[in-house]
Design a protein around this motif. Structure first.
Motif, short mmCIF file in Angstrom:
data_model
loop_
_atom_site.label_atom_id
_atom_site.label_comp_id
_atom_site.label_asym_id
_atom_site.label_seq_id
_atom_site.Cartn_x
_atom_site.Cartn_y
_atom_site.Cartn_z
N GLY A 109 0.82 -1.21 0.00
CA GLY A 109 0.00 0.00 0.00
C GLY A 109 0.85 1.25 0.00
O GLY A 109 0.49 2.26 -0.64
N GLY A 110 1.97 1.22 0.69
CA GLY A 110 2.88 2.36 0.70
C GLY A 110 3.51 2.60 -0.66
O GLY A 110 3.66 3.74 -1.11
N ILE A 111 3.90 1.50 -1.33
CA ILE A 111 4.46 1.62 -2.68
C ILE A 111 3.43 2.25 -3.61
O ILE A 111 3.73 3.17 -4.37
N TRP A 112 2.20 1.74 -3.53
CA TRP A 112 1.13 2.26 -4.39
C TRP A 112 0.87 3.73 -4.09
O TRP A 112 0.76 4.56 -5.01
N ALA A 113 0.73 4.08 -2.82
CA ALA A 113 0.42 5.46 -2.44
C ALA A 113 1.53 6.41 -2.86
O ALA A 113 1.27 7.52 -3.35
N MET A 114 2.78 5.98 -2.66
CA MET A 114 3.91 6.83 -3.04
C MET A 114 3.90 7.11 -4.55
O MET A 114 4.04 8.25 -4.98
N HIS A 115 3.68 6.06 -5.35
CA HIS A 115 3.66 6.26 -6.80
C HIS A 115 2.45 7.09 -7.24
O HIS A 115 2.55 7.95 -8.11
N PHE A 116 1.30 6.84 -6.63
CA PHE A 116 0.10 7.57 -7.04
C PHE A 116 0.19 9.04 -6.67
O PHE A 116 -0.16 9.90 -7.48
N VAL A 117 0.68 9.34 -5.48
CA VAL A 117 0.84 10.75 -5.10
C VAL A 117 1.90 11.40 -5.99
O VAL A 117 1.77 12.57 -6.38
N GLY A 118 2.93 10.65 -6.34
CA GLY A 118 3.94 11.17 -7.26
C GLY A 118 3.35 11.48 -8.63
O GLY A 118 3.72 12.46 -9.28
N SER A 153 -4.53 -1.43 -9.13
CA SER A 153 -3.08 -1.30 -9.30
C SER A 153 -2.33 -1.43 -7.99
O SER A 153 -1.10 -1.51 -7.98
N MET A 154 -3.05 -1.46 -6.87
CA MET A 154 -2.42 -1.65 -5.57
C MET A 154 -2.00 -3.12 -5.37
O MET A 154 -1.04 -3.41 -4.65
N ILE A 155 -2.68 -4.03 -6.03
CA ILE A 155 -2.46 -5.47 -5.81
C ILE A 155 -1.04 -5.93 -6.17
O ILE A 155 -0.44 -6.68 -5.40
N PRO A 156 -0.45 -5.53 -7.31
CA PRO A 156 0.91 -6.02 -7.62
C PRO A 156 1.95 -5.67 -6.56
O PRO A 156 2.82 -6.48 -6.25
N GLY A 157 1.87 -4.48 -5.99
CA GLY A 157 2.83 -4.11 -4.93
C GLY A 157 2.67 -4.97 -3.70
O GLY A 157 3.66 -5.38 -3.08
N MET A 158 1.43 -5.28 -3.34
CA MET A 158 1.19 -6.13 -2.17
C MET A 158 1.65 -7.56 -2.44
O MET A 158 2.26 -8.20 -1.57
#
Length: 141
Positions: free
Chosen positions: A73-82, A102-107
């Motif tokens: 979730g952190g990976i996804w949030a960081m990329h999405f906010v970026g 798109s959150m699923i692959p990071g998890m």
């Protein structure tokens, strides 16, 4: 022979810089994105200490799942906010379902780390910030 170079090597294509969109970044959102990445890594590494302290395999699995969810979730949030920090002079939209999926692959990638390289107790000690065990005078401390 087929001439496929133009499809696989677009770097060598002629490019007109005047046709490119000028993009700008919102510095506040970039800083927020970096802060999210740091916080997600801290939470995931903190959870690894709880995995080491878990008494049962079920508890270890639960903590590992929580770590995968927090890191993914952190990976996804960081990329999405970026991505939100970057603005172009044209309209950009995001599909809500696709964005959430798109959150699923990071998890999954964070969870696969447990399967590919199962940690040992010494690895948990390093992740939890206690450092590796040191030998002093021929004994484990």
């Amino acid at each position: 022979m087929l001439n496929l170079d133009r499809h696989f090597f677009p770097v060598f294509d002629s490019h007109n810089p005047a046709s490119a969109y000028p993009g700008t970044y919102d510095l506040g959102l970039v800083v927020t994105s970096v802060a999210i990445a740091i916080l997600a890594a801290f939470v995931a590494l903190s959870i690894s200490g709880r995995i080491a302290a878990a008494a049962t395999a079920r508890a270890r699995y639960a903590w590992a799942s929580a770590g995968a969810i927090s890191m993914g979730g952190g990976i996804w949030a960081m990329h999405f906010v970026g991505m939100l920090a970057f603005s172009l002079p044209c309209g950009i939209t995001y599909d809500a379902v696709g964005t959430l999926l798109s959150m699923i692959p990071g998890m999954l990638a964070s969870g696969m780390h447990r399967i590919v390289s199962p940690p040992t107790r010494s690895t948990y000690r390093v992740h939890a910030g206690r450092g590796p065990r040191r030998r002093r005078y021929g004994t484990n401390v």
